[in-house]
Design a protein around this motif. Sequence first.
Motif, PDB file in Angstrom:
ATOM      1  N   GLY A  43       0.799  -1.218   0.000  1.00 32.25           N
ATOM      2  CA  GLY A  43       0.000   0.000   0.000  1.00 32.25           C
ATOM      3  C   GLY A  43       0.832   1.269   0.000  1.00 32.25           C
ATOM      4  N   PRO A  44       0.179   2.397  -0.235  1.00 36.02           N
ATOM      5  CA  PRO A  44       0.889   3.674  -0.223  1.00 36.02           C
ATOM      6  C   PRO A  44       1.351   4.032   1.186  1.00 36.02           C
ATOM      7  CG  PRO A  44      -1.483   4.032  -0.377  1.00 36.02           C
ATOM      8  CD  PRO A  44      -1.266   2.560  -0.504  1.00 36.02           C
ATOM      9  N   THR A  45       2.481   4.710   1.247  1.00 36.61           N
ATOM     10  CA  THR A  45       3.029   5.165   2.532  1.00 36.61           C
ATOM     11  C   THR A  45       2.484   6.546   2.859  1.00 36.61           C
ATOM     12  OG1 THR A  45       5.040   3.854   2.296  1.00 36.61           O
ATOM     13  CG2 THR A  45       5.158   5.778   3.734  1.00 36.61           C
ATOM     14  N   LEU A  46       2.081   6.721   4.108  1.00 33.85           N
ATOM     15  CA  LEU A  46       1.523   7.997   4.540  1.00 33.85           C
ATOM     16  C   LEU A  46       2.575   9.100   4.463  1.00 33.85           C
ATOM     17  CD1 LEU A  46      -0.881   8.775   7.370  1.00 33.85           C
ATOM     18  CD2 LEU A  46       1.362   9.861   7.506  1.00 33.85           C
ATOM     19  N   LYS A  47       2.179  10.248   3.947  1.00 36.56           N
ATOM     20  CA  LYS A  47       3.023  11.437   3.946  1.00 36.56           C
ATOM     21  C   LYS A  47       2.743  12.239   5.211  1.00 36.56           C
ATOM     22  CE  LYS A  47       4.347  10.070  -0.059  1.00 36.56           C
ATOM     23  NZ  LYS A  47       5.618   9.310  -0.143  1.00 36.56           N
ATOM     24  N   ALA A  48       3.797  12.754   5.816  1.00 32.65           N
ATOM     25  CA  ALA A  48       3.697  13.367   7.141  1.00 32.65           C
ATOM     26  C   ALA A  48       2.638  14.463   7.209  1.00 32.65           C
ATOM     27  CB  ALA A  48       5.059  13.917   7.560  1.00 32.65           C
ATOM     28  N   LYS A  49       2.448  15.210   6.155  1.00 32.54           N
ATOM     29  CA  LYS A  49       1.492  16.327   6.196  1.00 32.54           C
ATOM     30  C   LYS A  49       0.041  15.857   6.237  1.00 32.54           C
ATOM     31  CE  LYS A  49       1.536  17.090   1.167  1.00 32.54           C
ATOM     32  NZ  LYS A  49       1.830  18.101   0.111  1.00 32.54           N
ATOM     33  N   HIS A  73       1.593   7.828  11.511  1.00 27.69           N
ATOM     34  CA  HIS A  73       3.008   7.586  11.247  1.00 27.69           C
ATOM     35  C   HIS A  73       3.252   7.321   9.765  1.00 27.69           C
ATOM     36  CE1 HIS A  73       2.182   5.884  15.416  1.00 27.69           C
ATOM     37  NE2 HIS A  73       2.778   7.042  15.616  1.00 27.69           N
ATOM     38  N   THR A  74       4.462   7.584   9.327  1.00 20.13           N
ATOM     39  CA  THR A  74       4.817   7.441   7.912  1.00 20.13           C
ATOM     40  C   THR A  74       5.128   5.980   7.599  1.00 20.13           C
ATOM     41  OG1 THR A  74       7.076   8.059   8.509  1.00 20.13           O
ATOM     42  CG2 THR A  74       5.637   9.804   7.672  1.00 20.13           C
ATOM     43  N   ILE A  75       4.054   5.189   7.543  1.00 21.83           N
ATOM     44  CA  ILE A  75       4.166   3.747   7.292  1.00 21.83           C
ATOM     45  C   ILE A  75       3.242   3.376   6.135  1.00 21.83           C
ATOM     46  CG2 ILE A  75       4.715   3.264   9.704  1.00 21.83           C
ATOM     47  CD1 ILE A  75       1.765   2.228   9.948  1.00 21.83           C
ATOM     48  N   PRO A  76       3.462   2.215   5.501  1.00 25.99           N
ATOM     49  CA  PRO A  76       2.540   1.759   4.451  1.00 25.99           C
ATOM     50  C   PRO A  76       1.161   1.436   5.014  1.00 25.99           C
ATOM     51  CG  PRO A  76       4.641   0.606   4.321  1.00 25.99           C
ATOM     52  CD  PRO A  76       4.630   1.341   5.628  1.00 25.99           C
ATOM     53  N   LEU A  77       0.200   1.332   4.142  1.00 26.60           N
ATOM     54  CA  LEU A  77      -1.177   1.022   4.546  1.00 26.60           C
ATOM     55  C   LEU A  77      -1.247  -0.321   5.265  1.00 26.60           C
ATOM     56  CD1 LEU A  77      -4.287   1.816   2.430  1.00 26.60           C
ATOM     57  CD2 LEU A  77      -4.128  -0.381   3.599  1.00 26.60           C
ATOM     58  N   VAL A  78      -0.503  -1.310   4.809  1.00 22.61           N
ATOM     59  CA  VAL A  78      -0.394  -2.611   5.491  1.00 22.61           C
ATOM     60  C   VAL A  78       1.035  -2.736   5.991  1.00 22.61           C
ATOM     61  CG1 VAL A  78      -0.711  -5.110   5.293  1.00 22.61           C
ATOM     62  CG2 VAL A  78      -2.094  -3.572   3.890  1.00 22.61           C
ATOM     63  N   HIS A  79       1.224  -2.786   7.334  1.00 26.31           N
ATOM     64  CA  HIS A  79       2.565  -2.660   7.889  1.00 26.31           C
ATOM     65  C   HIS A  79       3.228  -3.974   8.277  1.00 26.31           C
ATOM     66  CE1 HIS A  79       0.718  -3.208  11.844  1.00 26.31           C
ATOM     67  NE2 HIS A  79      -0.115  -2.213  11.590  1.00 26.31           N
ATOM     68  N   HIS A 122      -7.342   8.161   4.529  1.00 25.44           N
ATOM     69  CA  HIS A 122      -7.215   6.701   4.451  1.00 25.44           C
ATOM     70  C   HIS A 122      -6.018   6.294   3.588  1.00 25.44           C
ATOM     71  CE1 HIS A 122     -11.267   6.650   6.176  1.00 25.44           C
ATOM     72  NE2 HIS A 122     -11.048   5.382   6.453  1.00 25.44           N
ATOM     73  N   ALA A 123      -5.832   6.958   2.460  1.00 31.32           N
ATOM     74  CA  ALA A 123      -4.711   6.618   1.574  1.00 31.32           C
ATOM     75  C   ALA A 123      -3.388   7.106   2.144  1.00 31.32           C
ATOM     76  CB  ALA A 123      -4.940   7.226   0.192  1.00 31.32           C
ATOM     77  N   GLY A 124      -3.439   8.204   2.920  1.00 31.04           N
ATOM     78  CA  GLY A 124      -2.220   8.780   3.469  1.00 31.04           C
ATOM     79  C   GLY A 124      -1.504   9.717   2.513  1.00 31.04           C
ATOM     80  N   THR A 125      -2.114   9.960   1.371  1.00 31.65           N
ATOM     81  CA  THR A 125      -1.510  10.784   0.333  1.00 31.65           C
ATOM     82  C   THR A 125      -2.603  11.272  -0.616  1.00 31.65           C
ATOM     83  OG1 THR A 125      -0.008  10.748  -1.567  1.00 31.65           O
ATOM     84  CG2 THR A 125      -1.018   8.660  -0.960  1.00 31.65           C
ATOM     85  N   THR A 126      -2.367  12.408  -1.263  1.00 31.65           N
ATOM     86  CA  THR A 126      -3.307  12.888  -2.288  1.00 31.65           C
ATOM     87  C   THR A 126      -3.054  12.221  -3.630  1.00 31.65           C
ATOM     88  OG1 THR A 126      -1.829  14.735  -2.848  1.00 31.65           O
ATOM     89  CG2 THR A 126      -3.527  15.151  -1.174  1.00 31.65           C
ATOM     90  N   THR A 127      -1.910  11.585  -3.758  1.00 28.72           N
ATOM     91  CA  THR A 127      -1.496  11.040  -5.058  1.00 28.72           C
ATOM     92  C   THR A 127      -2.411   9.935  -5.542  1.00 28.72           C
ATOM     93  OG1 THR A 127       0.807  11.567  -4.534  1.00 28.72           O
ATOM     94  CG2 THR A 127       0.432   9.985  -6.305  1.00 28.72           C
ATOM     95  N   LEU A 128      -2.858   9.044  -4.649  1.00 25.26           N
ATOM     96  CA  LEU A 128      -3.624   7.879  -5.075  1.00 25.26           C
ATOM     97  C   LEU A 128      -4.917   8.291  -5.765  1.00 25.26           C
ATOM     98  CD1 LEU A 128      -3.946   4.847  -5.272  1.00 25.26           C
ATOM     99  CD2 LEU A 128      -4.911   4.841  -2.962  1.00 25.26           C
ATOM    100  N   GLN A 129      -5.652   9.239  -5.218  1.00 23.20           N
ATOM    101  CA  GLN A 129      -6.892   9.678  -5.865  1.00 23.20           C
ATOM    102  C   GLN A 129      -6.605  10.214  -7.265  1.00 23.20           C
ATOM    103  OE1 GLN A 129      -9.473  12.262  -3.596  1.00 23.20           O
ATOM    104  NE2 GLN A 129     -10.501  13.036  -5.424  1.00 23.20           N
TER     105      GLN A 129
END
Length: 423
Positions: A207-213, A221-227, A382-389
């Motif tokens: 999964g995508p990794t969360l971006k700190a912002k 935390h800056t971890i993947p969706l499935v850790h 949920h995605a942790g990033t704007t990129t996925l959408q």
Amino acid sequence: MRLTLVKNTVLLFVIILISCGNSKKKNDGIHKTESEILNVVQNDSTLVIASNRTELYLPVLKGKRVGVVANQTSVIFKEEITSSLNTSKKDSNTHLVDSLLSLHVNIKKVFAPEHGFRGSADAGEHVKDGFDTKTNLPIFSLHGKNKKPTQEQLSDLDIVVFDIQDVGVRFYTYISTLHYVMEACAEANIPVVILDRPNPNGHYIDGPTLKAKHKSFLGMHTIPLVHGMTIGEYGKMINGEKWLKNGIQCKLEIIPVKNYGHQTPYSLPQRPSPNLPNDKSIELYPSLGLFEGTNINAGRGTEFQFQRYGAPFLNKETMLFTYTPVSNFGAKYPKQQNKLCYGEDLRSEMVKGEMTLKWVIKAYQNATDKSKFFNTDNFTKHAGTTTLQKQIESGMSETDIKATWQKDLEAFKLVRKKYLIYD
């Protein structure tokens, strides 16, 4: 589908006898004499969750004023579990809090995560403070306005026990609760004991990794969706990476699971939350959980939560499966309530060692009004990033999207390796 908690071997756990304590004690089913707690031999190959390993943590609690972070999964098993989550034997376990009280552990209070102490609240529903009707212990909610124990709540405690079953997904909020408990206890110089449990999705990272912002309670935390970590391993990472406020570290002791590895299949004997009713829902949750950030219903309001998806605005010519969400246990107000939804039934789908975007992509492609699809702020959380959408909206394939995750996943694996307890 998953192996059960124990095999057909010598399956003798800590047994809490039905009888009460001595005749001078109130016959309330809680107080029992210490002689009624039987420690018995277990087969060396049997998987034993940490809460059952009382010999390792009862000495740590002796003479201490104890707080417990717990929900309905915080149990000690009394007998063989013969099947998966929905059909385990009745009365096959006793709640950790009840058991510790039976052993004369001085529990002062309970802290409850999302869904509450007994696990009946909806996702996101405010959980109120109160008292447990069975034990009369005060319960303090860690979901709602107060997600972190206050220093006042901790002032009469010497130690805190954390025992909650996780499912290994970043937006499943129990690891956020763990963060805040560790942070508050570190500030109060109170040690935390984690009673570890297997992760049913612990055999892969994806999964995508969360971006700190984009940090929120759905991902801190800056971890993947499935850790791919147990809750104990994750606690070690929180400490080691100095993710707590001001880089403080918590005095942490982890009671490990016996005979467990990350490739060990594991079937949960209880629902970890109201809308994860069985092994299939837990397996599909990393993939279908992204629908929580859209206007697509992911089975809430039915008996097949996270095993189907649908919405009134999906193309009924291609989405031939239909259902109607209604108010029910764990979903008082499900998305698309009382509306006919077009979608897919995924109960027979197999997902092995990965999360997949194919259903989110397919649903978006079949949305007759794409402006209704995303709830952008919630999807980003949920995605942790704007990129996925943006990737989904642009028509990128799942393969191409997943390729953009790989650098972050490899970096995370190196960090994760430092905190692993199990192979």
